[in-house]
Design a protein around this motif. Structure first.
Motif, PDB file in Angstrom:
ATOM      1  N   LEU A  92      -9.916  91.933 -57.311  1.00 18.79           N
ATOM      2  CA  LEU A  92      -8.702  92.304 -56.239  1.00 18.79           C
ATOM      3  C   LEU A  92      -7.606  91.515 -56.712  1.00 18.79           C
ATOM      4  CD1 LEU A  92     -10.922  91.301 -52.936  1.00 18.79           C
ATOM      5  CD2 LEU A  92     -10.306  93.421 -53.719  1.00 18.79           C
ATOM      6  N   ASP A  93      -7.642  90.543 -57.385  1.00 20.22           N
ATOM      7  CA  ASP A  93      -6.381  89.805 -57.787  1.00 20.22           C
ATOM      8  C   ASP A  93      -5.516  90.892 -58.922  1.00 20.22           C
ATOM      9  OD1 ASP A  93      -6.415  87.733 -56.084  1.00 20.22           O
ATOM     10  OD2 ASP A  93      -7.251  86.464 -57.583  1.00 20.22           O
ATOM     11  N   ALA A  94      -6.626  91.319 -59.759  1.00 24.03           N
ATOM     12  CA  ALA A  94      -5.814  92.119 -60.829  1.00 24.03           C
ATOM     13  C   ALA A  94      -5.332  93.397 -60.320  1.00 24.03           C
ATOM     14  CB  ALA A  94      -7.145  92.676 -61.781  1.00 24.03           C
ATOM     15  N   MET A  95      -5.918  94.160 -59.437  1.00 26.63           N
ATOM     16  CA  MET A  95      -5.741  95.193 -58.721  1.00 26.63           C
ATOM     17  C   MET A  95      -4.320  95.149 -58.160  1.00 26.63           C
ATOM     18  SD  MET A  95      -9.086  96.808 -56.764  1.00 26.63           S
ATOM     19  CE  MET A  95      -8.245  97.020 -55.155  1.00 26.63           C
ATOM     20  N   LYS A  96      -4.115  93.895 -57.466  1.00 22.72           N
ATOM     21  CA  LYS A  96      -2.766  93.799 -56.612  1.00 22.72           C
ATOM     22  C   LYS A  96      -1.838  93.489 -57.814  1.00 22.72           C
ATOM     23  CE  LYS A  96      -0.787  91.221 -52.907  1.00 22.72           C
ATOM     24  NZ  LYS A  96      -0.872  90.325 -51.823  1.00 22.72           N
ATOM     25  N   ARG A  97      -2.082  92.576 -58.702  1.00 18.92           N
ATOM     26  CA  ARG A  97      -1.068  92.582 -59.684  1.00 18.92           C
ATOM     27  C   ARG A  97      -0.537  93.665 -60.571  1.00 18.92           C
ATOM     28  NH1 ARG A  97      -3.946  88.726 -61.315  1.00 18.92           N
ATOM     29  NH2 ARG A  97      -4.634  89.625 -63.391  1.00 18.92           N
ATOM     30  N   ARG A  98      -1.694  94.364 -60.927  1.00 19.40           N
ATOM     31  CA  ARG A  98      -1.687  95.732 -61.727  1.00 19.40           C
ATOM     32  C   ARG A  98      -0.896  96.903 -61.074  1.00 19.40           C
ATOM     33  NH1 ARG A  98      -5.783  99.038 -63.360  1.00 19.40           N
ATOM     34  NH2 ARG A  98      -4.961 100.727 -64.611  1.00 19.40           N
ATOM     35  N   LEU A  99      -1.438  97.204 -59.887  1.00 18.14           N
ATOM     36  CA  LEU A  99      -1.219  98.474 -59.158  1.00 18.14           C
ATOM     37  C   LEU A  99      -0.458  98.213 -57.888  1.00 18.14           C
ATOM     38  CD1 LEU A  99      -4.387 100.432 -59.765  1.00 18.14           C
ATOM     39  CD2 LEU A  99      -2.485 100.484 -61.173  1.00 18.14           C
ATOM     40  N   GLY A 100      -0.483  96.963 -57.292  1.00 22.68           N
ATOM     41  CA  GLY A 100       0.123  96.417 -56.155  1.00 22.68           C
ATOM     42  C   GLY A 100      -0.697  97.046 -54.969  1.00 22.68           C
ATOM     43  N   LEU A 101      -2.069  97.372 -55.340  1.00 29.95           N
ATOM     44  CA  LEU A 101      -3.140  97.665 -54.388  1.00 29.95           C
ATOM     45  C   LEU A 101      -3.831  96.479 -53.546  1.00 29.95           C
ATOM     46  CD1 LEU A 101      -4.644 100.652 -56.127  1.00 29.95           C
ATOM     47  CD2 LEU A 101      -2.718 100.756 -54.313  1.00 29.95           C
ATOM     48  N   THR A 102      -3.983  96.879 -52.387  1.00 24.63           N
ATOM     49  CA  THR A 102      -5.017  95.892 -51.714  1.00 24.63           C
ATOM     50  C   THR A 102      -5.869  96.564 -50.858  1.00 24.63           C
ATOM     51  OG1 THR A 102      -3.420  95.722 -49.776  1.00 24.63           O
ATOM     52  CG2 THR A 102      -3.170  93.949 -51.405  1.00 24.63           C
ATOM     53  N   PRO A 103      -7.207  96.125 -50.598  1.00 19.84           N
ATOM     54  CA  PRO A 103      -8.070  96.767 -49.788  1.00 19.84           C
ATOM     55  C   PRO A 103      -7.532  97.462 -48.512  1.00 19.84           C
ATOM     56  CG  PRO A 103      -9.085  94.785 -50.736  1.00 19.84           C
ATOM     57  CD  PRO A 103      -7.764  94.906 -50.909  1.00 19.84           C
ATOM     58  N   LEU A 104      -7.933  98.687 -48.213  1.00 23.52           N
ATOM     59  CA  LEU A 104      -7.488  99.483 -47.273  1.00 23.52           C
ATOM     60  C   LEU A 104      -8.191  99.300 -45.925  1.00 23.52           C
ATOM     61  CD1 LEU A 104      -5.884 101.870 -46.354  1.00 23.52           C
ATOM     62  CD2 LEU A 104      -8.071 103.320 -46.621  1.00 23.52           C
ATOM     63  N   PRO A 105      -7.581  98.793 -44.858  1.00 18.10           N
ATOM     64  CA  PRO A 105      -8.239  98.262 -43.423  1.00 18.10           C
ATOM     65  C   PRO A 105      -8.676  99.686 -42.802  1.00 18.10           C
ATOM     66  CG  PRO A 105      -6.075  97.072 -43.572  1.00 18.10           C
ATOM     67  CD  PRO A 105      -5.954  98.264 -44.764  1.00 18.10           C
ATOM     68  N   THR A 106      -9.641  99.622 -42.255  1.00 15.78           N
ATOM     69  CA  THR A 106     -10.374 100.708 -41.308  1.00 15.78           C
ATOM     70  C   THR A 106      -9.182 101.666 -40.658  1.00 15.78           C
ATOM     71  OG1 THR A 106     -12.413 100.064 -41.496  1.00 15.78           O
ATOM     72  CG2 THR A 106     -12.186 101.632 -39.788  1.00 15.78           C
ATOM     73  N   GLU A 107      -8.723 100.898 -40.034  1.00 20.20           N
ATOM     74  CA  GLU A 107      -7.354 101.439 -39.001  1.00 20.20           C
ATOM     75  C   GLU A 107      -6.297 102.167 -39.918  1.00 20.20           C
ATOM     76  OE1 GLU A 107      -7.078  97.569 -39.074  1.00 20.20           O
ATOM     77  OE2 GLU A 107      -8.920  97.631 -37.979  1.00 20.20           O
ATOM     78  N   ALA A 108      -5.783 101.831 -40.992  1.00 21.27           N
ATOM     79  CA  ALA A 108      -4.844 102.366 -41.645  1.00 21.27           C
ATOM     80  C   ALA A 108      -5.741 103.575 -42.379  1.00 21.27           C
ATOM     81  CB  ALA A 108      -4.444 101.296 -42.889  1.00 21.27           C
TER      82      ALA A 108
END
Length: 173
Positions: A92-108
């Motif tokens: 998760l940390d690598a995804m955020k650092r490399r791509l700026g991505l965080t897990p998608l909340p259901t509402e979103a």
């Protein structure tokens, strides 16, 4: 690789054949951002999802030619925060650092699905969630001039009502 391809490829082709004469409103394929960005160690998974993306384009052409019914779209989803797939904190940390991505909340995710279903865009959509500035930098690095449409989600965590949630049980059956 066959265990990865069969559900996505054969499942999609067979579902399309089985519904070919049905007056569908839509035909949604759940792809993955692995088909867009790739993912180390998941070549077969990325390729299988790439098939879904290409199939959506082919099926959309068949809809335009009157051979199929229903808006066809492949949505390349990121990791969902409340989904069945999960990764460790280091990933998760690598995804955020490399791509700026965080897990998608259901509402979103539900709001994004409504956006792609009601839009008049491409038969392929990619949903990304996280640091918009970093995501834009990453996309620019890929040479993408993506048509990004941010989706607003209420801050109280309540999802906006979508057409999918308004279908009663009898209509759904």
């Amino acid at each position: 690789a066959a265990g990865v391809f069969a559900p996505k490829v054969a499942g999609t082709v067979n579902l399309d054949r089985a519904t070919s004469g049905q007056p569908l409103d839509f035909f949604v394929l759940c792809s993955s951002i692995a088909s867009v960005f790739g993912n180390a160690g998941q070549g077969a998974y990325a390729a299988a999802n790439g098939f879904l993306d290409a199939f959506a384009e082919t099926r959309s052409a068949e809809v335009a030619a009157g051979k199929r019914k229903g808006k066809t779209i492949a949505v390349a989803w990121p990791l969902w925060s409340e989904g069945g797939m999960s990764v460790d904190m280091a990933t998760l940390d690598a995804m955020k650092r490399r791509l700026g991505l965080t897990p998608l909340p259901t509402e979103a995710g539900l709001a994004a699905l409504e956006t792609v279903l009601t839009g008049n865009g491409s038969p392929r959509s990619t949903v990304l969630h996280g640091d918009l500035e970093r995501i834009d930098e990453v996309l620019a690095g890929f040479g993408e001039s993506a048509d990004v449409e941010p989706v607003d989600v209420p801050q109280d965590g309540a999802a906006e009502t979508t057409k999918a949630t308004e279908i009663d049980d009898a209509e759904l059956k």
